[in-house]
Design an enzyme around this catalytic site. Structure first.
Site, PDB file in Angstrom:
ATOM      1  N   ARG A  65       0.858  -1.194   0.000  1.00 34.34           N
ATOM      2  CA  ARG A  65       0.000   0.000   0.000  1.00 34.34           C
ATOM      3  C   ARG A  65       0.889   1.236   0.000  1.00 34.34           C
ATOM      4  O   ARG A  65       1.647   1.480   0.955  1.00 34.34           O
ATOM      5  CB  ARG A  65      -0.948   0.048   1.183  1.00 34.34           C
ATOM      6  CG  ARG A  65      -1.945   1.209   1.020  1.00 34.34           C
ATOM      7  CD  ARG A  65      -3.088   1.155   1.975  1.00 34.34           C
ATOM      8  NE  ARG A  65      -3.823  -0.089   1.940  1.00 34.34           N
ATOM      9  CZ  ARG A  65      -4.720  -0.412   0.996  1.00 34.34           C
ATOM     10  NH1 ARG A  65      -4.947   0.392  -0.032  1.00 34.34           N
ATOM     11  NH2 ARG A  65      -5.364  -1.579   1.057  1.00 34.34           N
ATOM     12  N   ARG A  90      -0.315  -5.630 -10.495  1.00 36.64           N
ATOM     13  CA  ARG A  90       0.409  -5.100  -9.316  1.00 36.64           C
ATOM     14  C   ARG A  90       0.909  -6.208  -8.394  1.00 36.64           C
ATOM     15  O   ARG A  90       1.723  -5.959  -7.510  1.00 36.64           O
ATOM     16  CB  ARG A  90      -0.472  -4.125  -8.548  1.00 36.64           C
ATOM     17  CG  ARG A  90      -1.726  -4.755  -7.942  1.00 36.64           C
ATOM     18  CD  ARG A  90      -2.547  -3.730  -7.169  1.00 36.64           C
ATOM     19  NE  ARG A  90      -3.730  -4.350  -6.569  1.00 36.64           N
ATOM     20  CZ  ARG A  90      -4.503  -3.752  -5.655  1.00 36.64           C
ATOM     21  NH1 ARG A  90      -4.222  -2.509  -5.255  1.00 36.64           N
ATOM     22  NH2 ARG A  90      -5.556  -4.364  -5.153  1.00 36.64           N
ATOM     23  N   HIS A 161      -2.522   3.882  -9.432  1.00 35.51           N
ATOM     24  CA  HIS A 161      -3.200   4.167  -8.161  1.00 35.51           C
ATOM     25  C   HIS A 161      -2.246   4.928  -7.218  1.00 35.51           C
ATOM     26  O   HIS A 161      -1.815   4.416  -6.189  1.00 35.51           O
ATOM     27  CB  HIS A 161      -3.615   2.834  -7.533  1.00 35.51           C
ATOM     28  CG  HIS A 161      -4.659   2.940  -6.472  1.00 35.51           C
ATOM     29  ND1 HIS A 161      -4.465   3.611  -5.295  1.00 35.51           N
ATOM     30  CD2 HIS A 161      -5.915   2.453  -6.391  1.00 35.51           C
ATOM     31  CE1 HIS A 161      -5.533   3.527  -4.543  1.00 35.51           C
ATOM     32  NE2 HIS A 161      -6.432   2.842  -5.183  1.00 35.51           N
ATOM     33  N   GLU A 263      -5.577   9.155  -9.068  1.00 39.43           N
ATOM     34  CA  GLU A 263      -5.279   7.946  -9.839  1.00 39.43           C
ATOM     35  C   GLU A 263      -5.681   8.124 -11.311  1.00 39.43           C
ATOM     36  O   GLU A 263      -6.867   8.142 -11.630  1.00 39.43           O
ATOM     37  CB  GLU A 263      -6.043   6.775  -9.228  1.00 39.43           C
ATOM     38  CG  GLU A 263      -5.868   6.662  -7.720  1.00 39.43           C
ATOM     39  CD  GLU A 263      -6.949   5.842  -7.049  1.00 39.43           C
ATOM     40  OE1 GLU A 263      -7.515   4.952  -7.700  1.00 39.43           O
ATOM     41  OE2 GLU A 263      -7.237   6.094  -5.854  1.00 39.43           O
TER      42      GLU A 263
HETATM   43  O1  TA6 Z   1      -9.154   3.916  -5.874  1.00 35.28           O
HETATM   44  C1  TA6 Z   1     -10.088   3.825  -4.862  1.00 35.28           C
HETATM   45  C2  TA6 Z   1     -10.323   2.359  -4.534  1.00 35.28           C
HETATM   46  O2  TA6 Z   1     -10.968   1.695  -5.585  1.00 35.28           O
HETATM   47  C3  TA6 Z   1     -11.125   2.323  -3.232  1.00 35.28           C
HETATM   48  O3  TA6 Z   1     -12.453   1.907  -3.462  1.00 35.28           O
HETATM   49  C4  TA6 Z   1     -10.316   1.360  -2.353  1.00 35.28           C
HETATM   50  O4  TA6 Z   1     -10.754   0.041  -2.533  1.00 35.28           O
HETATM   51  C5  TA6 Z   1      -8.916   1.606  -2.863  1.00 35.28           C
HETATM   52  O5  TA6 Z   1      -9.072   1.677  -4.275  1.00 35.28           O
HETATM   53  C6  TA6 Z   1      -7.856   0.646  -2.401  1.00 35.28           C
HETATM   54  O6  TA6 Z   1      -8.016  -0.593  -2.999  1.00 35.28           O
HETATM   55  P1  TA6 Z   1      -6.963  -1.745  -2.587  1.00 35.28           P
HETATM   56  O7  TA6 Z   1      -7.404  -2.965  -3.349  1.00 35.28           O
HETATM   57  O8  TA6 Z   1      -5.587  -1.276  -3.007  1.00 35.28           O
HETATM   58  O9  TA6 Z   1      -7.064  -1.874  -1.088  1.00 35.28           O
END
Ligand code: TA6
Length: 289
Positions: A65, A90, A161, A263
């Site tokens: 993350r 990823r 992201h 993003e």
């Molecule tokens: O980009 C926003 C999102 O789609 C949120 O809904 C949240 O799920 C975030 O991505 C993080 O997703 P992840 O799978 O990396 O925990």
């Protein structure tokens, strides 16, 4: 100068290989898993431009993350709900194809490739090749080529992201989205029109399928962060706020206040249909200059 080593998290060595970069213009760290840049700090800036969670576990196959994970070949929930959110790119180990250094510009160019495999074809049956160049200098540039090397057309959505480090989410604005329509993922995916700078008072999860491609993260006591991705039609703005951050479990207490996600990609109505034998390119530039 660059070195390849194992990522160390909380004084523990993980199984993740990383490429560490240091030059007169910046320092950076890129994981081979996901070709994911984890850290980037220009030498002229007192703080990193990207945020990385301090409580990542570094488990193989689970995206860290923070930094810039690449969501491909789908953004968000799997269309049929059978696979993890945000695709598999990823979580895969990418091939590190080349590292070159432009001494005059003090820029490292790092080239990665990810091609379909028996593992990926079990998840998504298409033949593809992703080429990603990450250029680390006084600014950060990402250049992605998506190739359909199969015999059938396929559809994909994607996003970089990106997690940006900020002082305080409550005192942060995102500019460049005025007059763009967005899908509010927290209000039953209803559509709204953005009328002003985006500010944050609660959890936010907005998809702007068609936006300008030029955004700024504006905050007091810090140079604005400029995000340029005109080749990407869409952008998502996300901050989990406190409750969701606790549910996610890999964000240190209170640290949700110190990042915002902007993003850039191709999402929702801007999903791409790529004919057999074709390719498309996307670029992202991040700078505070
Ligand atoms: O980009 C926003 C999102 O789609 C949120 O809904 C949240 O799920 C975030 O991505 C993080 O997703 P992840 O799978 O990396 O925990």
């Amino acid at each position: 100068m660059h070195t390849i080593k194992k990522l160390e998290l909380n004084q523990q060595l993980t199984d993740l290989d990383i490429l560490e970069i240091d030059s007169p213009s910046c320092s950076a760290c890129i994981a081979l898993q996901g070709a994911q840049i984890l850290q980037y700090q220009p030498k002229h800036r007192a703080t990193p431009l990207l945020w990385l969670s301090q409580v990542n576990t570094g488990q193989l196959g689970k995206a860290l993350r923070g930094g810039i994970p690449l969501c491909f070949p789908w953004f968000g929930a799997h269309p049929q709900g059978l696979q993890p959110a945000h695709g598999f790119a990823r979580n895969q180990i990418w091939e590190l194809q080349n590292v070159s250094y432009d001494e005059a510009q003090a820029i490292h160019h790092v080239d990665f490739i990810l091609q379909d495999s028996p593992e990926t074809r079990k998840i998504w049956s298409h033949a593809f090749r992703l080429k990603l160049r990450i250029s680390c200098g006084r600014s950060l540039n990402l250049d992605l080529h998506v190739e359909n090397i199969g015999s059938q057309a396929f559809e994909f959505s994607f996003a970089w992201h990106s997690y940006f480090q900020i002082n305080q989410i409550r005192q942060t604005e995102i500019h460049g989205l005025q007059n763009a329509e967005f899908i509010d993922q927290l209000q039953n995916n209803h559509h709204f029109l953005e009328t002003d700078a985006v500010t944050f008072q609660q959890e936010m999860d907005r998809i702007y399928p068609k936006a300008s491609g030029y955004y700024q993260i504006v905050q007091a006591h810090a140079e604005p962060i400029q995000i340029a991705a005109p080749s990407c039609a869409s952008v998502v703005i996300w901050n989990p706020w406190q409750d969701k951050a606790e549910r996610l479990g890999d964000i240190a207490e209170g640290d949700w206040q110190h990042f915002v996600c902007v993003e850039c990609g191709q999402i929702a109505s801007e999903t791409v249909r790529l004919a057999a034998g074709s390719e498309v390119h996307y670029q992202l530039k991040i700078t505070d200059l």
